[in-house]
Scaffold this active site. Structure first.
Site, PDB file in Angstrom:
ATOM      1  N   TYR A  85      -4.154 -13.646   2.466  1.00 52.49           N
ATOM      2  CA  TYR A  85      -3.768 -13.733   3.876  1.00 52.49           C
ATOM      3  C   TYR A  85      -4.817 -14.565   4.598  1.00 52.49           C
ATOM      4  O   TYR A  85      -6.014 -14.444   4.320  1.00 52.49           O
ATOM      5  CB  TYR A  85      -3.702 -12.333   4.505  1.00 52.49           C
ATOM      6  CG  TYR A  85      -2.569 -11.490   3.951  1.00 52.49           C
ATOM      7  CD1 TYR A  85      -1.255 -11.721   4.338  1.00 52.49           C
ATOM      8  CD2 TYR A  85      -2.820 -10.465   3.043  1.00 52.49           C
ATOM      9  CE1 TYR A  85      -0.216 -10.945   3.837  1.00 52.49           C
ATOM     10  CE2 TYR A  85      -1.784  -9.685   2.534  1.00 52.49           C
ATOM     11  CZ  TYR A  85      -0.478  -9.932   2.940  1.00 52.49           C
ATOM     12  OH  TYR A  85       0.554  -9.173   2.440  1.00 52.49           O
ATOM     13  N   ASN A 118       0.003  -1.683  -7.041  1.00 49.32           N
ATOM     14  CA  ASN A 118      -0.314  -2.613  -5.949  1.00 49.32           C
ATOM     15  C   ASN A 118      -1.789  -2.555  -5.582  1.00 49.32           C
ATOM     16  O   ASN A 118      -2.331  -1.446  -5.356  1.00 49.32           O
ATOM     17  CB  ASN A 118       0.503  -2.253  -4.703  1.00 49.32           C
ATOM     18  CG  ASN A 118       0.162  -3.132  -3.502  1.00 49.32           C
ATOM     19  OD1 ASN A 118       0.510  -4.312  -3.489  1.00 49.32           O
ATOM     20  ND2 ASN A 118      -0.523  -2.581  -2.515  1.00 49.32           N
ATOM     21  N   GLU A 119      -2.456  -3.690  -5.547  1.00 49.38           N
ATOM     22  CA  GLU A 119      -3.823  -3.848  -5.009  1.00 49.38           C
ATOM     23  C   GLU A 119      -4.753  -2.704  -5.406  1.00 49.38           C
ATOM     24  O   GLU A 119      -5.506  -2.191  -4.566  1.00 49.38           O
ATOM     25  CB  GLU A 119      -3.786  -4.019  -3.480  1.00 49.38           C
ATOM     26  CG  GLU A 119      -3.168  -5.331  -3.048  1.00 49.38           C
ATOM     27  CD  GLU A 119      -3.312  -5.658  -1.579  1.00 49.38           C
ATOM     28  OE1 GLU A 119      -3.791  -4.812  -0.796  1.00 49.38           O
ATOM     29  OE2 GLU A 119      -2.947  -6.785  -1.204  1.00 49.38           O
ATOM     30  N   GLU A 152       2.012 -11.642  -2.515  1.00 45.81           N
ATOM     31  CA  GLU A 152       1.787 -11.422  -1.077  1.00 45.81           C
ATOM     32  C   GLU A 152       1.007 -12.614  -0.571  1.00 45.81           C
ATOM     33  O   GLU A 152      -0.112 -12.861  -1.055  1.00 45.81           O
ATOM     34  CB  GLU A 152       0.991 -10.133  -0.804  1.00 45.81           C
ATOM     35  CG  GLU A 152       1.795  -8.870  -0.982  1.00 45.81           C
ATOM     36  CD  GLU A 152       1.058  -7.627  -0.470  1.00 45.81           C
ATOM     37  OE1 GLU A 152       0.340  -7.711   0.541  1.00 45.81           O
ATOM     38  OE2 GLU A 152       1.220  -6.570  -1.104  1.00 45.81           O
ATOM     39  N   ASN A 179       0.830  -1.208   0.000  1.00 48.09           N
ATOM     40  CA  ASN A 179       0.000   0.000   0.000  1.00 48.09           C
ATOM     41  C   ASN A 179       0.866   1.260   0.000  1.00 48.09           C
ATOM     42  O   ASN A 179       0.468   2.296  -0.531  1.00 48.09           O
ATOM     43  CB  ASN A 179      -0.925   0.004   1.220  1.00 48.09           C
ATOM     44  CG  ASN A 179      -1.936  -1.126   1.177  1.00 48.09           C
ATOM     45  OD1 ASN A 179      -2.140  -1.761   0.141  1.00 48.09           O
ATOM     46  ND2 ASN A 179      -2.587  -1.387   2.294  1.00 48.09           N
TER      47      ASN A 179
END
Ligand code: AHR
Length: 505
Positions: free
Chosen positions: A244, A172-173, A292, A72
């Site tokens: 995750y 990212n994301e 990740e 992030n």
């Protein structure tokens, strides 16, 4: 006693073990960089301010690739702040984690750290608050020799040779509403395509990762990959996955089966990428960068008590990992290996302190968390070809995934050393598991290594390592292994992860 039977054959392989599968991640977040890998005042610090104890532990883990600088964080990062004379670098706010970034550690420092570790850099560009031009400027700074504005700037900063970064994440994301500069799949797909093509015109040898879903449970999962790849297929090489896992509501049975979700996630992204390939009549295949993944107790408070907004290097998500977490991480590594034909990059998140393989205390000690042990073993012992494992295992019931195999396995075959390596987990919390492994097609007759991670006397599944108690949880010899006429029998203790190696006599 629970039971499982595995059948392996040298003719049935998934593919070679991808060199980049065992990577990690260093983000400018919490104490991953500051007081993690970099602490100039630490007694073990070297001439670059790198912590010698963390460097040594990192070398033992030997991540093959390390993603940097976020996460992030990268979606608000202005890379120019992190280069040049340190005393001139600005202190900036990091909106993602609401802390202050001092920029005392930047691109050159990371490059020097990566070289000392002996790992490859995977660099992420900011496609949150920035875009195509800045990504190109950064690439010019890192990869061109000299004679242009940004390559000359690097030389002026004292780095004569290019950093030569080959692997790049296009943001990212950006599917996540929490991300600075969050985008729709259409907005991001166009941006990824344009940025990727422009970057390739500067360095045609780079490899590019498009942002995939931040988890399989994102509402946009599937549609995101499909739209992004339809718009950017020609410009990228990989699509990312992030996942995750945590134990929630005391449901350890489902938590221990997290790899079922990872298997499904990978299968579904592969199916989506291949559908886009067929529809677009593309020749090349898009592979997965699982950049990740880990156990992360997201339902707990992210910041430690006492942390204030705009602190420097605050304690953020410093999860302490247990024996249960290590067994889950072992099964996630199995999932990556099972899909090694399509998941060719992996980056465990993160290396130190922030959901870290390692932990370090400011001015104090550094140690391996429980989850570092399966990572380190698989990183070193999974060599050669990944084998297809025909498995038949007793099942147990889970609320989230239905009936799941008690024994989870992956295996590799290294022809050069005539060694089969078995990576095994017993998910049963109270029963041992007897695993029979048929190895008749291999010329192997001796057990050359057998280690297990499990609770020992006085411990339970929640036991962790800690400051001053670095080796409470680690690998111990696994004695209960036999190999007779090509049939190996391994008895795994309850809730355990093990590696067994058999080889030619
Ligand atoms: O690894 C921690 C955070 O998790 C990263 O910054 C972000 O990409 C993800 O949501």
């Amino acid at each position: 006693m629970r039971k499982a039977r595995l059948t392996l054959d040298p003719a049935f392989t998934v593919g070679p073990v991808p060199r980049r599968l065992f990577g990690s991640f260093v983000e400018h977040m919490g104490r991953c960089v500051y007081t993690g890998i970099f602490e100039p005042d630490h007694p073990t610090a070297d001439e670059d301010g790198l912590r010698g104890d963390v460097l040594e532990l990192t070398r033992q883990l030997a991540p093959t690739v390390v993603r940097y600088p976020g996460g992030n964080f990268v979606s608000g990062f202005e890379w120019e702040d992190s280069v040049g004379p340190r005393e001139e670098r600005p202190r900036r706010i990091d909106r993602a984690w609401r802390s202050v970034e001092t920029n005392q550690f930047g691109l050159a420092e990371f490059d020097s750290w990566a070289r000392k570790v002996g790992t490859e850099t995977m660099m992420a560009v900011n496609l949150g608050t920035r875009g195509l031009q800045d990504a190109c400027n950064l690439l010019e700074y890192t990869n061109l020799n000299s004679g242009t504005k940004y390559s000359d700037l690097r030389v002026a900063h004292g780095t004569k040779d290019p950093l030569d970064v080959k692997l790049w994440c296009l943001g990212n994301e950006l599917d996540g509403p929490w991300q600075t500069g969050h985008k729709t799949a259409h907005e991001y797909g166009r941006l990824a395509a344009e940025t990727g093509m422009a970057m390739r015109s500067i360095d045609p040898d780079i490899e590019l990762v498009a942002v995939g879903s931040s988890s399989r449970s994102m509402p946009t999962f599937g549609e995101w990959e499909s739209t992004v790849l339809e718009l950017s297929y020609h410009a990228v090489d990989y699509v990312s996955c992030h996942a995750y896992y945590e134990e929630s509501d005391g449901d350890s049975a489902s938590f221990l089966a997290s790899a079922v979700d990872m298997d499904l996630f990978i299968d579904q992204v592969v199916a989506t990428a291949d559908a886009v390939r067929a529809k677009g009549k593309h020749n090349k295949r898009i592979n997965i960068s699982f950049d990740e993944w880990n156990v992360w107790y997201q339902s707990r408070p992210h910041h430690a008590p006492g942390v204030q907004p705009w602190d420097v290097a605050p304690r953020v998500i410093e999860d302490e990992y247990s024996i249960t977490d290590a067994v889950v991480v072992g099964t996630l590594l199995n999932s990556l290996l099972r899909h090694a034909d399509r998941v060719t990059i992996g980056a465990q998140a993160q290396l130190v302190n922030v959901i870290g393989l390692l932990r370090s205390e400011p001015g104090g000690d550094a140690w391996k968390q429980t989850i570092a042990h399966p990572f380190e073993q698989v990183r070193h012992l999974a060599t050669g070809e990944v084998l297809r494992v025909a498995a038949s295992s007793d099942k147990y019931e889970t609320a989230r995934f239905g009936d799941v195999d008690v024994v989870d396995a992956s295996a590799t075959w290294d022809e050069d050393t005539s060694t089969v390596s078995l990576f095994l987990a017993n998910r049963d919390e109270s029963d041992s598991a007897s695993v029979e492994v048929s190895l008749r097609g291999f010329d192997v007759s001796k057990v050359v290594g057998a280690k297990v991670l499990a609770a020992t006397e006085g411990q339970d599944r929640h036991t962790t390592n800690a400051t001053g108690a670095h080796d409470q949880v680690g690998l111990r010899p696994l004695r209960d292994v036999t190999l007779v006429d090509g049939l190996a029998t391994v008895v795994l203790p309850p809730l355990s992860w093990a590696v067994v190696q058999v080889a030619k006599a």
